[in-house]
Design an enzyme around this catalytic site. Sequence first.
Site, PDB file in Angstrom:
ATOM      1  N   TRP A  28       0.821  -1.216   0.000  1.00  0.00           N
ATOM      2  CA  TRP A  28       0.000   0.000   0.000  1.00  0.00           C
ATOM      3  C   TRP A  28       0.855   1.267   0.000  1.00  0.00           C
ATOM      4  O   TRP A  28       0.317   2.366  -0.130  1.00  0.00           O
ATOM      5  CB  TRP A  28      -0.950   0.003   1.199  1.00  0.00           C
ATOM      6  CG  TRP A  28      -0.319  -0.417   2.488  1.00  0.00           C
ATOM      7  CD1 TRP A  28       0.376   0.373   3.355  1.00  0.00           C
ATOM      8  CD2 TRP A  28      -0.317  -1.741   3.052  1.00  0.00           C
ATOM      9  NE1 TRP A  28       0.804  -0.359   4.428  1.00  0.00           N
ATOM     10  CE2 TRP A  28       0.390  -1.654   4.273  1.00  0.00           C
ATOM     11  CE3 TRP A  28      -0.870  -2.959   2.650  1.00  0.00           C
ATOM     12  CZ2 TRP A  28       0.575  -2.764   5.083  1.00  0.00           C
ATOM     13  CZ3 TRP A  28      -0.669  -4.059   3.470  1.00  0.00           C
ATOM     14  CH2 TRP A  28       0.033  -3.973   4.666  1.00  0.00           C
ATOM     15  N   GLU A  41      -5.666   0.750   5.490  1.00  0.00           N
ATOM     16  CA  GLU A  41      -5.831   1.400   6.791  1.00  0.00           C
ATOM     17  C   GLU A  41      -6.910   0.712   7.627  1.00  0.00           C
ATOM     18  O   GLU A  41      -6.744   0.535   8.833  1.00  0.00           O
ATOM     19  CB  GLU A  41      -6.169   2.881   6.604  1.00  0.00           C
ATOM     20  CG  GLU A  41      -5.004   3.734   6.144  1.00  0.00           C
ATOM     21  CD  GLU A  41      -3.870   3.790   7.152  1.00  0.00           C
ATOM     22  OE1 GLU A  41      -4.131   3.636   8.356  1.00  0.00           O
ATOM     23  OE2 GLU A  41      -2.714   3.979   6.731  1.00  0.00           O
ATOM     24  N   LEU A  84     -10.295 -11.766  10.134  1.00  0.00           N
ATOM     25  CA  LEU A  84      -9.736 -10.486  10.581  1.00  0.00           C
ATOM     26  C   LEU A  84     -10.465  -9.931  11.801  1.00  0.00           C
ATOM     27  O   LEU A  84      -9.945  -9.055  12.492  1.00  0.00           O
ATOM     28  CB  LEU A  84      -9.792  -9.447   9.450  1.00  0.00           C
ATOM     29  CG  LEU A  84      -8.715  -9.553   8.373  1.00  0.00           C
ATOM     30  CD1 LEU A  84      -8.965  -8.543   7.260  1.00  0.00           C
ATOM     31  CD2 LEU A  84      -7.330  -9.340   8.966  1.00  0.00           C
ATOM     32  N   GLY A  85     -11.677 -10.427  12.060  1.00  0.00           N
ATOM     33  CA  GLY A  85     -12.437  -9.960  13.210  1.00  0.00           C
ATOM     34  C   GLY A  85     -13.012  -8.564  13.012  1.00  0.00           C
ATOM     35  O   GLY A  85     -12.838  -7.945  11.966  1.00  0.00           O
ATOM     36  N   TYR A 124      -8.871   9.406  12.789  1.00  0.00           N
ATOM     37  CA  TYR A 124      -7.567   8.855  12.406  1.00  0.00           C
ATOM     38  C   TYR A 124      -7.552   8.412  10.944  1.00  0.00           C
ATOM     39  O   TYR A 124      -6.649   8.781  10.173  1.00  0.00           O
ATOM     40  CB  TYR A 124      -7.183   7.670  13.300  1.00  0.00           C
ATOM     41  CG  TYR A 124      -6.125   6.816  12.638  1.00  0.00           C
ATOM     42  CD1 TYR A 124      -4.813   7.258  12.569  1.00  0.00           C
ATOM     43  CD2 TYR A 124      -6.452   5.613  12.013  1.00  0.00           C
ATOM     44  CE1 TYR A 124      -3.847   6.519  11.909  1.00  0.00           C
ATOM     45  CE2 TYR A 124      -5.497   4.868  11.351  1.00  0.00           C
ATOM     46  CZ  TYR A 124      -4.192   5.333  11.309  1.00  0.00           C
ATOM     47  OH  TYR A 124      -3.247   4.615  10.635  1.00  0.00           O
ATOM     48  N   ASP A 142      -2.915   7.004  16.152  1.00  0.00           N
ATOM     49  CA  ASP A 142      -3.287   5.633  16.483  1.00  0.00           C
ATOM     50  C   ASP A 142      -2.464   5.201  17.690  1.00  0.00           C
ATOM     51  O   ASP A 142      -1.773   6.023  18.307  1.00  0.00           O
ATOM     52  CB  ASP A 142      -3.088   4.704  15.281  1.00  0.00           C
ATOM     53  CG  ASP A 142      -1.628   4.519  14.895  1.00  0.00           C
ATOM     54  OD1 ASP A 142      -0.743   5.189  15.502  1.00  0.00           O
ATOM     55  OD2 ASP A 142      -1.348   3.704  13.998  1.00  0.00           O
ATOM     56  N   CYS A 198      10.107   2.468  18.434  1.00  0.00           N
ATOM     57  CA  CYS A 198       9.562   2.931  19.716  1.00  0.00           C
ATOM     58  C   CYS A 198       8.540   1.910  20.224  1.00  0.00           C
ATOM     59  O   CYS A 198       7.341   2.169  20.303  1.00  0.00           O
ATOM     60  CB  CYS A 198       8.928   4.306  19.527  1.00  0.00           C
ATOM     61  SG  CYS A 198       8.645   5.200  21.072  1.00  0.00           S
ATOM     62  N   CYS A 205      15.978   2.470  21.390  1.00  0.00           N
ATOM     63  CA  CYS A 205      16.332   3.891  21.388  1.00  0.00           C
ATOM     64  C   CYS A 205      17.609   4.183  20.616  1.00  0.00           C
ATOM     65  O   CYS A 205      17.751   5.259  20.027  1.00  0.00           O
ATOM     66  CB  CYS A 205      16.455   4.406  22.820  1.00  0.00           C
ATOM     67  SG  CYS A 205      14.884   4.347  23.736  1.00  0.00           S
ATOM     68  N   CYS A 208      16.831   5.137  17.127  1.00  0.00           N
ATOM     69  CA  CYS A 208      15.800   6.163  16.944  1.00  0.00           C
ATOM     70  C   CYS A 208      16.380   7.436  16.335  1.00  0.00           C
ATOM     71  O   CYS A 208      17.368   7.988  16.856  1.00  0.00           O
ATOM     72  CB  CYS A 208      15.145   6.484  18.280  1.00  0.00           C
ATOM     73  SG  CYS A 208      13.865   7.760  18.156  1.00  0.00           S
ATOM     74  N   CYS A 214      14.039  13.467  22.347  1.00  0.00           N
ATOM     75  CA  CYS A 214      13.028  12.741  23.118  1.00  0.00           C
ATOM     76  C   CYS A 214      13.208  13.001  24.614  1.00  0.00           C
ATOM     77  O   CYS A 214      14.239  12.625  25.202  1.00  0.00           O
ATOM     78  CB  CYS A 214      13.126  11.244  22.822  1.00  0.00           C
ATOM     79  SG  CYS A 214      11.953  10.244  23.763  1.00  0.00           S
TER      80      CYS A 214
END
Length: 369
Positions: A28, A41, A84-85, A124, A142, A198, A205, A208, A214
């Site tokens: 995607w 999504e 997938l529920g 979202y 999210d 994360c 870290c 990152c 941060c």
Amino acid sequence: MEKGGRAFQEISTNLLVWYERAKRPLPWRKTKDPYKIWISEIMLQQTQVDTVLPYYERWLKSFPGVRRLAAAPLARVLKLWEGLGYYARARNLHKTAKIVTRKFHGKFPAQAAELRKLPGIGRYTAGALASIAFNQPEPILDGNVKRVLSRLFALKEAVDTQAGEKRLWEISRQLVSGAKGSYGDFNQALMELGALVCLPENPRCSACPVKTLCKAHRLKRETEFPVKLRNQKTEELKTVALVAWKNGRVLLEKQPLQSRWGGLWMFPQWILAHGKPPAEFLRKKAGGELGLQVENLRPRFSIEHGFTKYRVHLEVYEGSAVRGGGSDFNPQGKNGTAPFYSWVNPSRLARLPLPAPHQKIARQIQAHA
């Protein structure tokens, strides 16, 4: 940007540079087609990428565009979604496809405010679709993004409160506005950072791209964020399902559309009353609610599964219906708002959309039919 704009800009820049190098080559991400991005999504909500990939590929083979999805029978849509529920998502996909086809002539609106008017598209999803497909400077939020932002800014507000969520949306909007025309890539970078680096426990870290910015990292308190007020407890639930045979067929009930498993077929199932023997309980339920007299009830197997806050123990019983139940019937007489019952040949079970635990029952039946 508001106060602290330089730090926001640096976060945005660093994340975009990192994303270009570290992003996974997901299907995607190779398209700007809003339909394909929308499908991904919705599928990715509360579902791992590895689980989604084969579903996504199968879905696009059957429904390559929004018009094909709109024209498909709901049963076919639910069958492809099987496993997938959260089946309301599939029903909303079907509803939205019909609206986009009819009202927008097969083209998704580019503005988040318009997207949010469509079934199953919340704030979202609207932000993700508007930014990724149409490069609009819309924020997203999210579970992964909440964790990333909470740690970046060491937010004291609990993320599961109205005040905490409002603050997170404000931060997300400020950050995406600094992406300077790469709004979709920036939002995907935020999600990718939460998925790959994360992490909820043992965050990576050292890898990152924004660790120097941060606050939680500087305080060495990464795992203390995000702050949450509520720890949801899992409740135990005991249920029983009936595999009733009549003339070589088994009884299934089609769920009304507004129910949790709306549009899917199930074996009759009830929550077991506390302290009641399952066989006696099933006989009374079958007689009182379905008008069936069932004999030779015997336990077959049990299934453990979960949904939302419940851990479910399902006992499956099998028996013979010796009286009651026509070929198709609805004992409550409210077609569309109550389950519809039908006797089904076991060979047809694989073609019907069933919830995951009832798929297991069907496989057991077919193996011994």
